[in-house]
Design a protein around this motif. Structure first.
Motif, PDB file in Angstrom:
ATOM      1  N   CYS A 167       2.208   1.923  -3.389  1.00 26.39           N
ATOM      2  CA  CYS A 167       1.203   2.373  -4.359  1.00 26.39           C
ATOM      3  C   CYS A 167       0.657   3.754  -4.020  1.00 26.39           C
ATOM      4  CB  CYS A 167       0.067   1.362  -4.431  1.00 26.39           C
ATOM      5  SG  CYS A 167      -1.202   1.770  -5.639  1.00 26.39           S
ATOM      6  N   PHE A 168       0.369   3.991  -2.747  1.00 30.18           N
ATOM      7  CA  PHE A 168      -0.329   5.213  -2.350  1.00 30.18           C
ATOM      8  C   PHE A 168       0.514   6.132  -1.467  1.00 30.18           C
ATOM      9  CE2 PHE A 168      -3.523   1.791  -2.648  1.00 30.18           C
ATOM     10  CZ  PHE A 168      -4.233   2.268  -3.727  1.00 30.18           C
ATOM     11  N   ASP A 219       0.834  -1.206   0.000  1.00 28.33           N
ATOM     12  CA  ASP A 219       0.000   0.000   0.000  1.00 28.33           C
ATOM     13  C   ASP A 219       0.864   1.251   0.000  1.00 28.33           C
ATOM     14  OD1 ASP A 219      -2.183  -1.618  -0.002  1.00 28.33           O
ATOM     15  OD2 ASP A 219      -2.553  -1.446   2.151  1.00 28.33           O
TER      16      ASP A 219
END
Length: 508
Positions: free
Chosen positions: A191-192, A188
């Protein structure tokens, strides 16, 4: 040396199970290998206890957010001091198993307390220019005081019990996550977890990118490939299965022939039905010959008048609204039809239509000028019409001044063109145009001159004449002429009516 760090604002990461704590260093015990924070914050929420103590075994990472100045160390225990608000440059010290520290980085400054610690450990940041004295102090603190703390595990059980009792009532209990959750969190973050400053300033140009896609060229390439290989790459059969209605035959039959009617002369205009059948127009001379031969074989004028009256009345009832208008609940809204007839066969056809309309509870007003001598067909039709509730008038003054629902025009006759110069004819045309009601013409002739009354619908008998635009939409009615009668006059005929007696025609 441990007293040099008293009053520093630090951030202690105790892993996923215990979370992150922030506070001001109030005590460092070298014997018990503990460090204490005053006015602590746990995961961004202020703790209920004034002080928290940690053992070295529970500390995963330690960040020094603010180092007090030479004259500020005595303020760390002041209860009147403001809340934690790290505003200066902080230093990050990672605790390894061997007790050595990590690279000193510059965290983001904040004006509110406490500072949120980012989850990512690889956040892009700039190295801070630190003095050699500060670097030596930081390394000395880690090497001399924190290395023995990493060997102790006894504080975890005691700290867990304290954390459960001191947690805020609305604060969720931290859940222990295994390696799998840690891996998911790292994914995560990858990605973010990018810095929002790296976002592009301009919006994505959807229209520009869509214009780069040539849809026609792509489909042409696909079709070319399918024709070359004989297969469809999209998984769709070459021919889509036909869909049939409930009244269609699914069995294969002979090819459909749409031109079933041929005439012995050059066709000036052609029509087609809703099903696609071609209906050619005929000249007035051929149409007259057809009716004459049919009358010689038994289809007399009386029969033709009756059949024409029935078909014309059915069409008129449909134009008036059909069952929506003519039902027992609408007896107070009886439709009104004005019937304009001349002293000829076409007028007799109109009188027959008016009789059938009157029998269906339609208010019919028949206009027929007075003549000394009438045709026998007109006399017979007037005698039958007088037995209905219809109204017959011979003066235009007796026609209604308000608009009617429908005007049926039977004034014109191809053989009596002189009637168009009569005063009563001109007055009737003027009344129809002034009334502004839709007009239905029955068996209209073909006039080279401009038509007096522009019709919205026209009804042809047997086969249509080459009617112009003034006739409006053309309909064709079946008056019962046998097929051999058509053949006798040189017309190859196959009925285009199907299950109906009146069908619409469209200009081909």
């Amino acid at each position: 040396m441990a007293t040099d760090w008293l009053g520093s604002i630090v951030s202690i990461n105790c892993g996923d199970s215990l979370g992150v704590y922030q506070g001001r260093v109030s005590a460092v015990d070298q014997v018990s290998q503990t460090i204490s924070l005053t006015r602590p914050f746990h995961n961004g929420v202020k703790c209920l206890v004034p002080e928290v103590t940690f053992r070295a075994g529970d500390i995963t990472e330690l960040k020094i957010l603010e180092i007090p100045g030479p004259g500020d160390s005595h303020h760390f225990g002041d209860p009147h001091q403001t809340e934690l608000g790290p505003s200066a440059v902080g230093y990050q010290v990672g605790i390894n198993q061997n007790g050595t520290g990590k690279l000193i980085k510059k965290p983001t400054s904040s004006s509110s307390a406490p500072q949120n610690i980012p989850k990512r450990t690889d956040v892009k940041s700039q190295d801070v220019a630190v003095s050699p004295h500060q670097q030596q102090c930081s390394k000395s603190y880690v090497d001399r005081h924190m290395e023995p703390l990493s060997q102790s595990k006894s504080f975890r059980r005691r700290h867990n019990s304290w954390s459960s009792s001191s947690r805020h009532p609305n604060q969720a209990t931290p859940k222990k996550s295994g390696l799998k959750n840690g891996q998911m969190k790292n994914k995560d973050d990858e990605c973010f977890g990018d810095d929002i400053e790296e976002m592009p300033d301009t919006d994505f140009d959807f229209e520009g990118n869509l214009a780069l896609f040539d849809k026609a060229a792509v489909f042409e390439e696909i079709d070319t490939y399918e024709r070359r290989t004989g297969t469809r790459c999209r998984g769709i059969p070459n021919e889509r299965p036909a869909r049939y209605r409930h009244d269609e035959n699914i069995l294969e039959s002979e090819p459909i022939v749409y031109r079933r009617i041929t005439v012995p002369h050059i066709v000036s205009k052609e029509f087609c039905t809703d099903s696609g059948l071609v209906v050619p127009s005929v000249s007035y001379e051929l149409h007259k010959k057809l009716l004459s031969v049919a009358e010689r074989h038994g289809l007399t004028l009386e029969r033709r008048l009756e059949m024409t009256g029935v078909c014309a009345s059915q069409m008129a009832l449909t134009l008036l609204g059909g069952p929506n208008r003519l039902n027992p609940k609408n007896v107070h809204q009886r439709p009104t039809v004005a019937l304009l007839c001349g002293p000829h066969v076409q007028g007799a056809q109109g009188i027959s239509c008016g009789r059938h309309l009157a029998n269906h509870d339609v208010q019919v007003i028949l206009f027929l000028p007075n003549f000394v001598k009438m045709l026998e067909s007109i006399t017979n039709e007037l005698s039958l019409f007088s037995k209905t509730q219809g109204q017959q008038v011979s003066s235009l003054k007796d026609l209604p001044t308000s608009p009617v629902d429908l005007v049926i025009n039977c004034l014109d006759c191809p053989e009596n063109a002189f009637l168009r110069d009569q005063p009563w004819y001109k007055a009737a045309v003027a009344w129809a145009n002034q009334n502004r009601a839709p007009v239905l013409s029955i068996d209209p002739p073909v006039h080279e001159a401009e038509q007096g009354i522009d019709a919205k619908w026209s009804l042809a008998l047997g086969l249509p004449l080459p009617l112009g635009e003034h006739a409006g939409r053309v309909y064709l009615c079946d008056i019962g002429i046998p097929q051999q009668v058509f053949q006798e006059v040189g017309i190859s005929y196959h009925s285009p009516f199907g299950c109906k007696f009146v069908i619409p025609l469209h200009s081909a």
